[in-house]
Every structure is written in C-alpha cells, then in structure tokens.
Design a protein around this motif. Structure first.
Motif, short mmCIF file in Angstrom:
data_model
loop_
_atom_site.label_atom_id
_atom_site.label_comp_id
_atom_site.label_asym_id
_atom_site.label_seq_id
_atom_site.Cartn_x
_atom_site.Cartn_y
_atom_site.Cartn_z
N ILE A 94 5.07 -4.74 -5.72
CA ILE A 94 6.67 -5.04 -6.28
C ILE A 94 7.27 -4.07 -7.04
CG2 ILE A 94 7.68 -6.94 -7.73
CD1 ILE A 94 5.25 -8.70 -7.05
N PRO A 95 8.49 -3.59 -6.25
CA PRO A 95 8.94 -2.34 -6.79
C PRO A 95 9.76 -2.39 -8.34
CG PRO A 95 10.40 -3.35 -5.09
CD PRO A 95 8.83 -4.06 -5.07
N TYR A 96 10.10 -3.71 -8.48
CA TYR A 96 10.62 -3.89 -9.81
C TYR A 96 9.63 -3.98 -11.12
CZ TYR A 96 14.96 -4.61 -7.10
OH TYR A 96 15.77 -4.34 -6.20
N LEU A 97 8.24 -4.09 -10.69
CA LEU A 97 7.29 -4.22 -11.80
C LEU A 97 6.70 -2.88 -12.28
CD1 LEU A 97 5.21 -7.32 -10.70
CD2 LEU A 97 7.20 -7.13 -12.31
N SER A 98 6.30 -2.55 -13.44
CA SER A 98 5.61 -1.42 -13.59
C SER A 98 4.42 -1.03 -12.97
CB SER A 98 5.31 -1.19 -15.23
OG SER A 98 4.31 -2.24 -15.46
N LEU A 99 3.88 0.24 -13.05
CA LEU A 99 2.57 0.48 -12.49
C LEU A 99 1.59 -0.15 -13.31
CD1 LEU A 99 2.85 4.46 -12.16
CD2 LEU A 99 4.05 2.65 -10.99
N SER A 100 1.36 -0.43 -14.28
CA SER A 100 0.25 -1.47 -14.67
C SER A 100 0.43 -2.87 -14.28
CB SER A 100 0.15 -1.08 -16.08
OG SER A 100 1.50 -1.55 -16.90
N GLU A 101 1.69 -3.31 -14.24
CA GLU A 101 1.97 -4.72 -13.79
C GLU A 101 1.44 -4.97 -12.39
OE1 GLU A 101 5.39 -6.51 -16.17
OE2 GLU A 101 5.96 -4.75 -15.14
N ASN A 102 1.76 -3.87 -11.64
CA ASN A 102 1.35 -3.88 -10.25
C ASN A 102 -0.25 -3.91 -10.11
OD1 ASN A 102 3.39 -3.99 -7.82
ND2 ASN A 102 4.44 -2.80 -9.43
N ILE A 103 -0.81 -2.99 -10.76
CA ILE A 103 -2.12 -2.75 -10.63
C ILE A 103 -3.06 -4.24 -10.89
CG2 ILE A 103 -4.29 -1.72 -11.79
CD1 ILE A 103 -2.58 0.66 -11.64
N ARG A 139 6.83 2.56 -16.36
CA ARG A 139 8.07 2.57 -15.63
C ARG A 139 7.73 1.72 -14.26
NH1 ARG A 139 8.83 8.51 -14.15
NH2 ARG A 139 10.20 7.44 -12.67
N PRO A 140 9.06 1.33 -13.72
CA PRO A 140 8.91 0.47 -12.35
C PRO A 140 8.39 1.25 -11.36
CG PRO A 140 10.99 0.08 -13.44
CD PRO A 140 10.39 1.32 -14.56
N LEU A 141 7.78 0.86 -10.37
CA LEU A 141 7.33 1.32 -9.29
C LEU A 141 8.20 2.12 -8.40
CD1 LEU A 141 4.65 1.59 -7.45
CD2 LEU A 141 5.57 -0.30 -6.30
N MET A 142 9.51 1.48 -8.12
CA MET A 142 10.58 2.12 -7.33
C MET A 142 11.00 3.34 -7.66
SD MET A 142 13.56 -0.50 -8.33
CE MET A 142 14.37 -0.54 -10.27
N GLY A 143 10.52 3.94 -9.13
CA GLY A 143 10.93 5.09 -9.63
C GLY A 143 10.30 5.90 -9.39
N PHE A 144 9.10 6.01 -8.45
CA PHE A 144 8.14 6.91 -8.15
C PHE A 144 8.05 7.22 -6.46
CE2 PHE A 144 6.60 5.09 -12.10
CZ PHE A 144 6.22 6.32 -12.78
N SER A 145 7.56 8.41 -6.10
CA SER A 145 7.56 8.79 -4.78
C SER A 145 6.50 7.55 -3.87
CB SER A 145 7.12 10.23 -4.61
OG SER A 145 5.66 9.97 -5.01
N VAL A 146 6.76 7.82 -2.55
CA VAL A 146 6.03 6.90 -1.91
C VAL A 146 4.36 7.30 -1.95
CG1 VAL A 146 5.44 6.22 0.62
CG2 VAL A 146 7.91 6.53 -0.04
N ALA A 147 4.10 8.68 -2.13
CA ALA A 147 2.94 8.99 -2.18
C ALA A 147 2.21 8.38 -3.74
CB ALA A 147 2.85 10.74 -2.70
N MET A 151 -0.92 5.51 -4.03
CA MET A 151 -2.09 5.88 -4.79
C MET A 151 -2.01 4.47 -5.69
SD MET A 151 -3.72 8.45 -4.43
CE MET A 151 -3.96 10.19 -4.14
N VAL A 152 -1.10 4.02 -6.21
CA VAL A 152 -1.03 2.58 -7.12
C VAL A 152 -1.62 1.66 -6.33
CG1 VAL A 152 0.33 1.09 -8.18
CG2 VAL A 152 0.83 3.40 -8.58
N ALA A 153 -1.32 1.51 -4.99
CA ALA A 153 -2.00 0.42 -4.29
C ALA A 153 -3.54 0.55 -4.05
CB ALA A 153 -1.16 0.42 -2.90
N ILE A 154 -3.75 1.89 -3.88
CA ILE A 154 -5.48 2.39 -3.58
C ILE A 154 -5.92 1.86 -5.06
CG2 ILE A 154 -6.86 3.85 -3.34
CD1 ILE A 154 -4.76 5.45 -1.48
N ALA A 155 -5.38 2.40 -6.03
CA ALA A 155 -6.08 2.24 -7.34
C ALA A 155 -6.18 0.52 -7.74
CB ALA A 155 -5.20 2.92 -8.65
N ARG A 156 -5.17 -0.27 -7.49
CA ARG A 156 -5.20 -1.39 -7.56
C ARG A 156 -6.34 -2.10 -6.63
NH1 ARG A 156 -2.98 -6.70 -8.17
NH2 ARG A 156 -3.46 -8.09 -6.49
N ALA A 157 -6.72 -1.69 -5.40
CA ALA A 157 -7.97 -2.44 -4.85
C ALA A 157 -9.05 -2.03 -5.10
CB ALA A 157 -7.75 -1.67 -3.18
N VAL A 158 -9.19 -0.60 -5.59
CA VAL A 158 -10.43 -0.21 -6.01
C VAL A 158 -10.94 -0.81 -7.42
CG1 VAL A 158 -11.50 1.91 -7.09
CG2 VAL A 158 -10.05 2.16 -4.93
#
Length: 522
Positions: A94-103, A139-147, A151-158
C-alpha cells in the motif's frame, strides 16, 4: 512429516478456465531447506500453479501435500497462516502507508489496545538492515524507489514465520549489489530449513542460488533436474520444446545490427537537465538504428526517456527532432511528433488490466479511430487482428482481458499499441523485464526487423548482454549524466560494466571525443 518426505508435493494438478486448460497433470516437489527454481515461458503455467497452491485459484483435480498433510487453502491469507509466504514481481503493498506499516500489515504489534509504533519501527529497521537498506521506516512507501519497495515486500514475507517462501521474479527491480544481498538472505533461509521456490527468467541467477529446477511448458511439468546436471542451453531448449542444436542456430541469427546503415537523425539530446536526478544527458538516435541506454539504478536512464517523451519538464539543455528544436510539453506533443513510449512498469503505467486486448492495443489510436465519439469498430478490429498475427500475441481473442495474458504477451500488446501509430521513434524502458526467454527472443527479433525497416529505437535495459548484442550503440549514464558512448568492438558486456562502475575517465579503452559535444565515444 517423515525425514524423507518432501515439505511440498503437488501431484496431478489440473486447472481450466472456461474450458481452456491452464494446467494439465502439473507437479512440483520441494524439500525443506531447498532453494528450488520454477521456470518456463510466460504462459507455461507457473503463476497458475503458484495461485492454486496458495489458494488464489481452486484446482479442478490433483493433490497438494504440505508438511506431510494434504491441504487445500481457501485463500492466500489461509496459505500464509499455514506457513507459505509469496512475493510477487509487482510490488503488492500500500503506497500511502509507511515502510513499517506495510511490513507489519495485518500483524501489527500492540501494547494493550494500542499500536506499539516504537516496536514496529525498531523491528522494521532491523529487518531492512538485513537487506542492506537504510531508510526512514516512518515515511510512506510511495516516496521510495521501486528497488526499495521490492526489498520491503521481501522483508515482509521473510518476517512471517514461514516454512516455504515463494519468490516470483524478486530481482527484476534490483541492481547487482541488491541482488547479492538478497541471495545472502535466501541462503540463510535455506540453511535454517526454510524452503524457497525461486521464479526467474535470469538464468545466471538460477545457477547462482538454486540446487534444483522444475521446468514447465504448456501447462505441464516437463522436467525436474538438479541445476548441476543441466546446461543453460539444455534448460532453455526444454522450456521451448526444442533441440539444443536448433536453439543454438536460432540464437546466432537473433540480432541484425545496422551499424553501416545510419539514416537521417531523428532525435538529438544535448545537455539535458530535469529535476534532481538528471544533470547532463546527451544522446542521438538515427533512423534505422537501435541505441541503448545503460546505467545503474538511479543513473538517470528513465528520467532521460521521460524528458524526451514530454512526461517530465526540461529544466536546461536542448531536444531536437529531425534537426529542429522541439518543445515537448506533454506526451501528447511527443506522440504528435511520432514518438512512442513503453514504460518500465507495464502493470502501473502500461496496461489497463480490466480492459480487453482490443481496447488496450488501440488506446493511443482511439482519437484517429473515432468520429464524434463513435469508434469505427470495423477498422479497429482489422488493426487488432493484424497486430495479433504480426506479433504472435497468444490470446483467446481480442475480447480477452489483458490481465489474463502472460507478461510477454502483455508486453507485445503494448508494443502493438505504438506500432499501430506508425511511429518514427520508439522508446522502450526495460522491454524484456520479467518475460521468458522465448518471448524475449521474439521481441528482440521484432525490434531488429523494425529497425531494418527504418524505425529508430531508444532502449533502456539492465541486461548488459541484451544491450551488447542488440544495440548499434550504447550511451552509458552515471549520476544523471552521459559519460560514454560505446560502439563497434568497444561494445562488450565487460566494457559496459566497467564504464557503468567507474565512469568514462576510468574505462579500459581510451575515449575519444568531447563531452561538451555529447557523450564521448569508446
């Protein structure tokens, strides 16, 4: 589960959509701690098999055993709760949520009835540091590069306590350093007993990290081998259903370069600057040639393409079309000038997923096909049928929703969208990203054919082999600037890598030319 029984076993899996078979007697076996590759052309059935396993689709027949028990997950969430995590190629956050919220989405840390923000942020930082990502997790996810998003998606799964992690093209948005970091994490997972199913079209990655491979073709499992027992040529031949010798002969004629057939100049870019990422870009494209644009992530490749297409504002420098200064204030201006642009992210910026192949293919042509708001359907159908045949788009028909097509066929539809406009210049940002070897070869051969017919092509690619073999010239970018132009004998993978890493001044081959007049030649 016994010591000898695999962690995962799928046997005799069948699945059909509207009577059309997507899987026929498919199988997959993975042991605990094994890093196993699952490969095949786009449309071979890999994604369908994964979705059947994880509960996104219900199988028509067959058996799934996980952890020694026969299972049938009703939803992807049930599969996750059962110990299976899936990382998809397209970032599914979810692009509008922060990195930690997405994880921690759906697994939020709490202190009584309240969210424990301090704990979530600390744990998110620790997880991302494992992937060598230093970022503000608030910070919101949408403020970061696709890379970083990948990595956030991978970190969440792991971070989920899983026994099996499925990775679908996890490296498609990562640079070499990030790929190596990810491979280190994958090896850690294997060493701790977690199994990994690794889906990738990049063969070098399979040999670097996987111990076994399952090959699919036309919805069937055709082979299961140890990676050490199969060569790259044999692997690709099995994917395509061809003999290795036949494949070798085809590979020798896949590219036709046009070094000695330079036509009139279509595009000239000099000293272009735009935003903070693009400082000094220079290049030119002539009629009938393919010009590559190389560089690491963040080097300014995509930003250059967006300025040329009028999607980003020009802050300084000059863009000329056919020798005349151009003022491209929007993509509409670029389209009128005869430009087409296939974006890197076909899911977000390319296809309209719930519309048909017909609607997607003729999207840019609609103003020409319409009179007073009414579309000339007979002409539209003729154009769509012609390009489906010409590009070999595999579809049940023009009315099929494009989201149901494989990645390679979606990319062909996007190419057809611009080709039906009869463009002078086609800009392609990662045109073969995430598609299989067969579809990639078809697209590369098509580009060579189009260039031979006079089309100018500006192609961005992270695959150095693709650039070295398929381009007449390659402009290399670093830190937002053009630093070198490689051509002829100087256009090799090793030389590209050296210039990308160190810049023109430190390249192995002496440079000629003046950087003030554009990129120096190698």
């Amino acid at each position: 589960m016994t010591q000898t029984e695999p962690l995962l076993r799928l046997e005799g899996i069948n699945k059909a959509f509207s009577g059309v078979a997507a899987l026929t007697d498919a199988s997959l076996t993975v042991s605990a701690g094994e890093i196993h590759a699952l490969i095949g052309q786009n449309g071979a059935g890999k994604s369908t098999l994964i979705k059947v396993l994880t509960g996104a689709y219900r199988r028509d027949s067959g058996v799934i055993r996980f952890g020694g028990q026969e299972v049938e997950f009703a939803t992807p969430q049930a599969a996750q709760l059962g110990g299976i995590s899936t990382i998809y190629q397209e970032v599914n956050l979810i692009p509008y949520l922060s990195l930690s919220e997405n994880i921690f989405l759906g697994r939020e840390r709490r202190r009584g009835p309240f969210l424990d923000w301090g704990r979530m942020n600390r744990e998110a930082r620790t997880l991302l540091e494992r992937f060598d990502v230093q970022a503000d997790v608030t910070r919101p996810l949408m403020g970061f590069s696709v890379a970083v998003q990948q990595m956030v998606a991978i970190a969440r799964a792991v971070s989920i306590d899983s026994r099996l992690v499925i990775m679908d093209e996890p490296t498609s948005s990562l640079d070499d350093r990030e790929v190596e970091t990810l491979f280190g994490v994958i090896r850690q997972l294997g060493a701790s007993g977690v199994a990994v199913v690794f889906v990738s079209h990049r063969l070098d990655e399979l040999y670097a990290v996987c111990s076994g491979v399952t090959i699919m073709r036309d919805g069937r499992t055709v082979e299961r081998r140890a990676m050490t027992d199969i060569s790259k040529l044999e692997l690709v031949a099995s994917m395509l259903g061809k003999e290795p010798g036949e494949l070798r002969r085809e590979g020798e004629t896949a590219f036709v370069k046009n070094h000695n057939q330079k036509g009139e100049e279509l595009l000239e870019v000099r000293g272009v600057r735009s935003g903070p990422a693009l400082r000094n870009a220079s290049l030119d494209v002539r009629k009938g040639e393919i010009v590559g644009l190389a560089g690491l992530l963040g080097s300014g490749r995509t930003e250059t393409a967006r300025v040329v297409f009028g999607a980003d504002a020009l802050a300084a420098g000059e863009v000329k079309i056919a020798g005349q200064t151009a003022h491209l204030r929007s993509p509409a201006d670029a389209i009128r000038a005869g430009f087409g642009f296939c974006s890197e992210d076909r899911k977000i910026e390319g296809i309209v997923p719930d519309q048909s192949v017909r609607e997607n293919l003729t999207l840019a042509l609609l103003p020409e096909l319409s009179r007073r708001g009414i579309v000339d359907q007979a002409r539209q159908n003729e154009i769509v049928e012609r390009f489906i045949r010409r590009l070999g788009i595999k579809t049940t028909g023009p009315d099929q929703k494009i989201r149901e097509l494989s990645g390679g066929n979606q990319q062909k539809v996007l190419l057809a969208r611009w080709l039906c406009m009869n463009p002078k210049l086609l800009i392609l940002d990662e045109p073969t990203r995430g598609i299989d070897v067969g579809a990639k070869g078809e697209i590369q051969a098509l580009l060579s054919e189009l260039a031979a017919d006079g089309l100018g092509v500006l192609m961005i690619s992270s695959e150095l082999e693709e650039l070295a073999e398929g381009c007449d010239r390659v402009v290399v970018m670093r830190d937002g600037s053009s630093v070198a132009e490689l051509t002829g004998d100087g256009l090799t993978q090793d030389h590209l890598m050296g210039v990308m890493a160190h810049g023109a001044a430190e390249a192995d081959t002496p440079l000629q030319g003046n950087t003030s007049q554009g990129a120096p030649h190698v």
